[in-house]
Motif scaffolding. Sequence first.
Motif, PDB file in Angstrom:
ATOM      1  N   CYS A  37      60.768  24.066  59.681  1.00 56.95           N
ATOM      2  CA  CYS A  37      60.114  22.822  60.072  1.00 56.95           C
ATOM      3  C   CYS A  37      60.550  22.474  61.498  1.00 56.95           C
ATOM      4  O   CYS A  37      61.746  22.480  61.811  1.00 56.95           O
ATOM      5  CB  CYS A  37      60.503  21.710  59.115  1.00 56.95           C
ATOM      6  SG  CYS A  37      59.842  20.082  59.549  1.00 56.95           S
ATOM      7  N   ARG A  39      60.684  19.719  62.909  1.00 52.53           N
ATOM      8  CA  ARG A  39      61.433  18.462  63.038  1.00 52.53           C
ATOM      9  C   ARG A  39      62.780  18.508  62.326  1.00 52.53           C
ATOM     10  O   ARG A  39      63.814  18.269  62.930  1.00 52.53           O
ATOM     11  CB  ARG A  39      60.625  17.285  62.502  1.00 52.53           C
ATOM     12  CG  ARG A  39      61.390  15.963  62.643  1.00 52.53           C
ATOM     13  CD  ARG A  39      60.535  14.762  62.329  1.00 52.53           C
ATOM     14  NE  ARG A  39      61.250  13.548  62.635  1.00 52.53           N
ATOM     15  CZ  ARG A  39      61.972  12.860  61.749  1.00 52.53           C
ATOM     16  NH1 ARG A  39      62.074  13.274  60.501  1.00 52.53           N
ATOM     17  NH2 ARG A  39      62.596  11.760  62.113  1.00 52.53           N
ATOM     18  N   CYS A  40      62.761  18.820  61.037  1.00 50.92           N
ATOM     19  CA  CYS A  40      64.011  18.716  60.266  1.00 50.92           C
ATOM     20  C   CYS A  40      64.737  20.056  60.116  1.00 50.92           C
ATOM     21  O   CYS A  40      65.836  20.097  59.598  1.00 50.92           O
ATOM     22  CB  CYS A  40      63.742  18.106  58.895  1.00 50.92           C
ATOM     23  SG  CYS A  40      62.862  19.197  57.755  1.00 50.92           S
ATOM     24  N   PHE A  64      55.615  22.478  59.580  1.00 47.83           N
ATOM     25  CA  PHE A  64      56.316  21.324  59.016  1.00 47.83           C
ATOM     26  C   PHE A  64      56.325  21.451  57.500  1.00 47.83           C
ATOM     27  O   PHE A  64      55.325  21.840  56.900  1.00 47.83           O
ATOM     28  CB  PHE A  64      55.631  20.017  59.431  1.00 47.83           C
ATOM     29  CG  PHE A  64      55.613  19.837  60.921  1.00 47.83           C
ATOM     30  CD1 PHE A  64      56.673  19.240  61.581  1.00 47.83           C
ATOM     31  CD2 PHE A  64      54.547  20.312  61.673  1.00 47.83           C
ATOM     32  CE1 PHE A  64      56.668  19.117  62.964  1.00 47.83           C
ATOM     33  CE2 PHE A  64      54.529  20.181  63.053  1.00 47.83           C
ATOM     34  CZ  PHE A  64      55.590  19.587  63.695  1.00 47.83           C
ATOM     35  N   CYS A  69      57.267  14.673  58.253  1.00 45.84           N
ATOM     36  CA  CYS A  69      57.985  15.285  59.378  1.00 45.84           C
ATOM     37  C   CYS A  69      57.055  15.470  60.564  1.00 45.84           C
ATOM     38  O   CYS A  69      57.438  15.222  61.707  1.00 45.84           O
ATOM     39  CB  CYS A  69      58.577  16.629  58.968  1.00 45.84           C
ATOM     40  SG  CYS A  69      60.134  16.496  58.072  1.00 45.84           S
ATOM     41  N   TRP A  73      57.518  13.762  64.135  1.00 50.06           N
ATOM     42  CA  TRP A  73      57.714  14.681  65.261  1.00 50.06           C
ATOM     43  C   TRP A  73      56.805  14.300  66.421  1.00 50.06           C
ATOM     44  O   TRP A  73      57.247  14.218  67.559  1.00 50.06           O
ATOM     45  CB  TRP A  73      57.442  16.111  64.798  1.00 50.06           C
ATOM     46  CG  TRP A  73      57.526  17.147  65.865  1.00 50.06           C
ATOM     47  CD1 TRP A  73      58.660  17.690  66.408  1.00 50.06           C
ATOM     48  CD2 TRP A  73      56.434  17.792  66.521  1.00 50.06           C
ATOM     49  NE1 TRP A  73      58.336  18.638  67.354  1.00 50.06           N
ATOM     50  CE2 TRP A  73      56.962  18.724  67.445  1.00 50.06           C
ATOM     51  CE3 TRP A  73      55.054  17.696  66.415  1.00 50.06           C
ATOM     52  CZ2 TRP A  73      56.171  19.535  68.248  1.00 50.06           C
ATOM     53  CZ3 TRP A  73      54.252  18.506  67.204  1.00 50.06           C
ATOM     54  CH2 TRP A  73      54.820  19.403  68.112  1.00 50.06           C
ATOM     55  N   ASP A  76      58.427  11.033  67.767  1.00 53.38           N
ATOM     56  CA  ASP A  76      59.736  11.236  68.394  1.00 53.38           C
ATOM     57  C   ASP A  76      59.658  12.046  69.685  1.00 53.38           C
ATOM     58  O   ASP A  76      60.376  11.769  70.644  1.00 53.38           O
ATOM     59  CB  ASP A  76      60.699  11.962  67.440  1.00 53.38           C
ATOM     60  CG  ASP A  76      61.008  11.154  66.189  1.00 53.38           C
ATOM     61  OD1 ASP A  76      60.747   9.933  66.179  1.00 53.38           O
ATOM     62  OD2 ASP A  76      61.498  11.752  65.213  1.00 53.38           O
ATOM     63  N   GLN A  77      58.820  13.053  69.697  1.00 56.71           N
ATOM     64  CA  GLN A  77      58.701  13.944  70.852  1.00 56.71           C
ATOM     65  C   GLN A  77      57.693  13.445  71.883  1.00 56.71           C
ATOM     66  O   GLN A  77      57.547  14.043  72.938  1.00 56.71           O
ATOM     67  CB  GLN A  77      58.296  15.355  70.396  1.00 56.71           C
ATOM     68  CG  GLN A  77      59.281  16.012  69.478  1.00 56.71           C
ATOM     69  CD  GLN A  77      60.631  16.211  70.132  1.00 56.71           C
ATOM     70  OE1 GLN A  77      60.723  16.686  71.266  1.00 56.71           O
ATOM     71  NE2 GLN A  77      61.697  15.848  69.435  1.00 56.71           N
TER      72      GLN A  77
END
Length: 147
Positions: A37, A39-40, A64, A69, A73, A76-77
């Motif tokens: 993934c 993101r995580c 993902f 997620c 993502w 966040d990005q």
Amino acid sequence: MKYFKFYTVVILLLSFSACEQKSSTEVREVHWDRDMCARCVMVVSDRHNTTQVINPKTGKKYMFDDIGCMILWFKDQDIEWKDQAVIWITDLSTGEWIDARKAFYDTENITPMAYGFCAHKSKDSIKKGQEIIDFNEVEKRVIKIGK
């Protein structure tokens, strides 16, 4: 000599255009239990909740393990191409890849990262009495959950 230059230019142009890589937005192969993934960083193994994002400009794929997620993502990005992204998600019932923005979602599921949203190609595959929401509503709720 005039024709020689012309043919040389044509051959060079054809050579360069043959090297041009086309950016595909089709579903890509998933390496189950090996792809991670974006993101995580969990291994992608759930064949009924996986999401795949394709950058339409570069053709790069991002995997993902849960739609939550993916949504976080993007946030966040601060992905500039978010609205142009091609987003594929697996149908809960069949595992078939479907367009995430056109899918129907139910809300009370056990998913890899516990967001609880699962995609369906049609409303008919969602159990009677279950809440049905669209992609935009999934986005709002995931951002509200925010983990």
